[in-house]
Each structure stands twice: as structure tokens, then as C-alpha cells.
Design an enzyme around this catalytic site. Structure first.
Site, PDB file in Angstrom:
ATOM      1  N   ASP A 181       0.826  -1.207   0.000  1.00  0.00           N
ATOM      2  CA  ASP A 181       0.000   0.000   0.000  1.00  0.00           C
ATOM      3  C   ASP A 181       0.862   1.260   0.000  1.00  0.00           C
ATOM      4  OD1 ASP A 181      -2.280   1.535   0.020  1.00  0.00           O
ATOM      5  OD2 ASP A 181      -2.754   1.197   2.126  1.00  0.00           O
TER       6      ASP A 181
ATOM      7  N   GLU B 178     -12.002  -4.903  -5.294  1.00  0.00           N
ATOM      8  CA  GLU B 178     -12.467  -3.503  -5.322  1.00  0.00           C
ATOM      9  C   GLU B 178     -11.565  -2.611  -6.183  1.00  0.00           C
ATOM     10  OE1 GLU B 178     -12.138  -5.282  -2.411  1.00  0.00           O
ATOM     11  OE2 GLU B 178     -14.295  -5.680  -2.355  1.00  0.00           O
ATOM     12  N   ASN B 179     -10.311  -2.999  -6.369  1.00  0.00           N
ATOM     13  CA  ASN B 179      -9.386  -2.181  -7.157  1.00  0.00           C
ATOM     14  C   ASN B 179      -9.831  -2.030  -8.617  1.00  0.00           C
ATOM     15  OD1 ASN B 179      -6.359  -3.294  -5.413  1.00  0.00           O
ATOM     16  ND2 ASN B 179      -7.663  -1.513  -5.024  1.00  0.00           N
TER      17      ASN B 179
ATOM     18  N   GLY C 180       0.499   5.071  -4.707  1.00  0.00           N
ATOM     19  CA  GLY C 180      -0.083   6.304  -5.250  1.00  0.00           C
ATOM     20  C   GLY C 180       0.390   7.524  -4.477  1.00  0.00           C
ATOM     21  N   ARG C 181       0.352   7.439  -3.148  1.00  0.00           N
ATOM     22  CA  ARG C 181       0.781   8.585  -2.322  1.00  0.00           C
ATOM     23  C   ARG C 181       2.279   8.839  -2.453  1.00  0.00           C
ATOM     24  NH1 ARG C 181      -1.437   6.185   2.800  1.00  0.00           N
ATOM     25  NH2 ARG C 181      -1.804   4.474   1.358  1.00  0.00           N
ATOM     26  N   TRP C 182       3.039   7.772  -2.580  1.00  0.00           N
ATOM     27  CA  TRP C 182       4.492   7.906  -2.776  1.00  0.00           C
ATOM     28  C   TRP C 182       4.769   8.739  -4.027  1.00  0.00           C
ATOM     29  CZ3 TRP C 182       7.946   6.621  -6.640  1.00  0.00           C
ATOM     30  CH2 TRP C 182       9.298   6.535  -6.290  1.00  0.00           C
TER      31      TRP C 182
ATOM     32  N   SER D  54      -7.029  -5.968  -5.106  1.00  0.00           N
ATOM     33  CA  SER D  54      -8.268  -6.459  -4.498  1.00  0.00           C
ATOM     34  C   SER D  54      -9.375  -6.444  -5.550  1.00  0.00           C
ATOM     35  CB  SER D  54      -8.656  -5.565  -3.320  1.00  0.00           C
ATOM     36  OG  SER D  54      -9.099  -4.312  -3.797  1.00  0.00           O
TER      37      SER D  54
HETATM   38  C1  FPP Z   1      -1.610  -0.048  -3.408  1.00  0.00           C
HETATM   39  O1  FPP Z   1      -1.153   1.262  -3.504  1.00  0.00           O
HETATM   40  C2  FPP Z   1      -1.037  -0.873  -4.457  1.00  0.00           C
HETATM   41  C3  FPP Z   1      -1.736  -1.565  -5.392  1.00  0.00           C
HETATM   42  C4  FPP Z   1      -3.202  -1.545  -5.511  1.00  0.00           C
HETATM   43  C5  FPP Z   1      -1.058  -2.411  -6.381  1.00  0.00           C
HETATM   44  C6  FPP Z   1       0.249  -3.041  -6.005  1.00  0.00           C
HETATM   45  C7  FPP Z   1       0.949  -3.372  -7.233  1.00  0.00           C
HETATM   46  C8  FPP Z   1       2.262  -3.344  -7.437  1.00  0.00           C
HETATM   47  C9  FPP Z   1       3.289  -3.112  -6.408  1.00  0.00           C
HETATM   48  C10 FPP Z   1       2.706  -3.520  -8.822  1.00  0.00           C
HETATM   49  C11 FPP Z   1       3.387  -4.755  -9.154  1.00  0.00           C
HETATM   50  C12 FPP Z   1       2.931  -5.989  -8.496  1.00  0.00           C
HETATM   51  C13 FPP Z   1       2.970  -7.173  -9.108  1.00  0.00           C
HETATM   52  C14 FPP Z   1       2.592  -8.431  -8.401  1.00  0.00           C
HETATM   53  C15 FPP Z   1       3.343  -7.257 -10.483  1.00  0.00           C
HETATM   54  P1  FPP Z   1      -2.252   2.372  -3.761  1.00  0.00           P
HETATM   55  O2  FPP Z   1      -2.385   2.587  -5.224  1.00  0.00           O
HETATM   56  O3  FPP Z   1      -3.511   1.962  -3.055  1.00  0.00           O
HETATM   57  O4  FPP Z   1      -1.589   3.610  -3.079  1.00  0.00           O
HETATM   58  P2  FPP Z   1      -2.351   4.792  -2.323  1.00  0.00           P
HETATM   59  O5  FPP Z   1      -3.076   4.128  -1.167  1.00  0.00           O
HETATM   60  O6  FPP Z   1      -1.238   5.668  -1.880  1.00  0.00           O
HETATM   61  O7  FPP Z   1      -3.258   5.426  -3.329  1.00  0.00           O
END
Ligand code: FPP
Length: 239
Positions: free
Chosen positions: A21, A68-69, A24-26, A66
Site C-alpha cells: 500500500d 475492489e481495485n 499512489g501517495r508515494w 483487491s
Molecule cells: C496499493 O497502492 C497498491 C496496489 C493496488 C497495487 C500493487 C501493485 C504493485 C506493487 C505492482 C506490481 C505488483 C505485481 C505483483 C506485479 P495504492 O495505489 O492503493 O496507493 P495509495 O493508497 O497511496 O493510493
């Protein structure tokens, strides 16, 4: 990716789960697009998985997408799907070299065929590996998993009055041991429908670090913290 921590002095969890997680914020903090955040998460994940499996962890579950994503913008979902394909293709050689078996948890629908194809190829190629298991939770939801298990049981004709906890586990997407340590990066304090059955007695660790910055030393800190926890599993004796 390496560290100076002596793992022989630490308690090593059998099953570690990570909610990936904060990509996006990073990216936002750096004035970059969310997609760039996922690229950075992707690069980090490749390194981190190898590091974790080299530390004697037997099972690693990763929440990478997820159910939901799928509600996210089309462009973001498409980019993540491309990254999944890239990861499954690119890492096949490494998983074979490291003797890691790869499994998946989640529903097929509505994953693109190309993702399913890359996934199945990786599963098939690594199925006899014995050095540890990486469980990618993709298009995964904890309630859906439990519902799917209940339906399988109902259709199987099994005598439900004789069904135990342990029997139930065999009907989940993967027959894996309970989670010992559950990590969610980025400072969010939620389980978000992740491995609800398997997390029953997990120790939780919530670092503030966003996933692209969560490296070997941060994982070491999680294991040091885990070592200091007193796990009682509902009883009174220290285990
Ligand atoms: C959550 O960060 C991250 C995800 C929904 C996706 C994770 C996917 C990867 C690390 C890409 C590669 C993975 C594989 C297995 C190929 P967020 O987008 O929810 O961040 P935020 O909460 O800051 O918006």
C-alpha cells in the site's frame, strides 16, 4: 538488497502477509503520476520478495490487487495488469532458480485473458519447487474467498456436521498455514478484506513507510518487532 541483522537470534514467522500500500501517495509526494508509483512498487517488490524468501520465511502472501481495485480509473487498472504480466514473465527464471513455488488467490473474472495466461504459466512452471511459497492475491477478496469455500462445501456433499476448522481450510483458494505476521505499509490501519480466515491470530505491523520505500531493513524491523511479541493464541501461556 541486504542487511546486517542476524536472523539466527530472531523468531522467524512461517507465514508473512503484506498489504502492498502507498504507491499512489508515494508518487504524489514526488509530483509523479500514480502509474509511476506502481512502477516503483513493482521494482521494489521484485527485490523484496527475493530478500524475504532468503530469510527463511516459508510462505509469503502479497495483496497486490483487491476485487475492489477494479473500480479505479481504466488507465490505472490497465497499467497494473501490464505490470502483473511483466512480473510473472520476468520473475519466472528467478523463482525457478530460487526454488520458489508460486500460487495465486482470487477469482478469475474479470481478469484479462493475458494476465490469466501469464499467471497459469508461472504456476505450472513452479509447481514442484520446494524452497518456499509466494502467494499472489490478485483480484482477491476475503469475504469472496469464504463464500466460495462455503459454496464448494455445499456442492461437495460433505457431512457439514463433521466439518472442522482444519477441513474448512482445504476449501479456501490455497491450503496454507495461518498467517503469523501481517504487514501493511503506508500507515493505514485496516485489514481491507485481506485473508480474513488466515489472519485470525496474526500479529499486525503497520509501518508508516509507503511501499516503494519499504526495503530489507524495514522488513528486518518488522521481524525484530515480531520477535518481541508475546503470542498466546487465546490461552495464557507464552508460546
Ligand atoms: C496499493 O497502492 C497498491 C496496489 C493496488 C497495487 C500493487 C501493485 C504493485 C506493487 C505492482 C506490481 C505488483 C505485481 C505483483 C506485479 P495504492 O495505489 O492503493 O496507493 P495509495 O493508497 O497511496 O493510493
Amino acid at each position: 538488497m541486504d542487511s546486517n541483522v542476524d536472523y539466527s537470534r530472531l523468531k522467524i514467522p512461517t507465514h508473512v502477509a503484506i498489504i502492498v500500500d502507498g504507491n499512489g501517495r508515494w508518487a504524489k509526494e514526488r509530483g509523479m503520476s500514480r502509474l509511476k508509483g506502481h512502477d516503483a512498487g513493482f521494482d521494489n517488490l521484485r527485490e523484496l520478495v527475493r530478500y524475504i524468501m532468503s530469510r527463511g520465511i516459508k510462505v509469503l502472501s502479497l495483496y497486490v490487487f483487491s476485487t475492489e481495485n477494479f473500480k479505479r480509473a481504466k488507465e490505472e487498472v490497465g497499467h497494473l495488469m501490464d505490470l502483473f504480466i511483466l512480473m510473472y514473465k520476468k520473475e519466472l527464471k528467478t523463482f525457478m532458480k530460487d526454488n520458489i513455488k508460486v500460487v495465486f488467490s482470487g477469482r478469475d473474472e474479470p481478469l484479462p485473458k493475458s494476465v490469466i495466461k501469464a499467471r497459469d504459466k508461472l504456476v505450472e512452471a513452479t509447481k514442484n519447487n520446494t524452497g518456499g511459497i509466494v502467494n499472489f492475491c490478485m483480484n482477491y477478496g476475503g469475504r469472496a474467498e469464504i463464500m466460495d469455500a462455503v459454496k464448494k462445501i455445499a456442492h461437495s456433499g460433505v457431512d457439514v456436521d463433521r466439518l472442522t476448522d482444519e477441513d474448512f481450510r482445504h476449501y479456501l483458494y490455497q491450503d496454507l498455514p495461518d498467517i503469523d505476521l501481517m504487514i501493511r505499509t503506508s500507515g493505514e490501519l485496516r485489514l481491507s478484506n485481506f485473508l480474513l480466515w488466515q489472519n485470525s491470530y496474526a500479529e499486525f505491523y503497520f509501518p508508516k513507510t509507503k511501499f516503494p520505500d519499504f526495503h530489507a531493513e524495514d522488513f528486518d524491523q518488522a521481524i525484530i518487532e515480531y520477535t518481541s511479541r508475546d503470542r498466546r493464541f487465546g490461552g495464557i501461556k507464552n508460546n
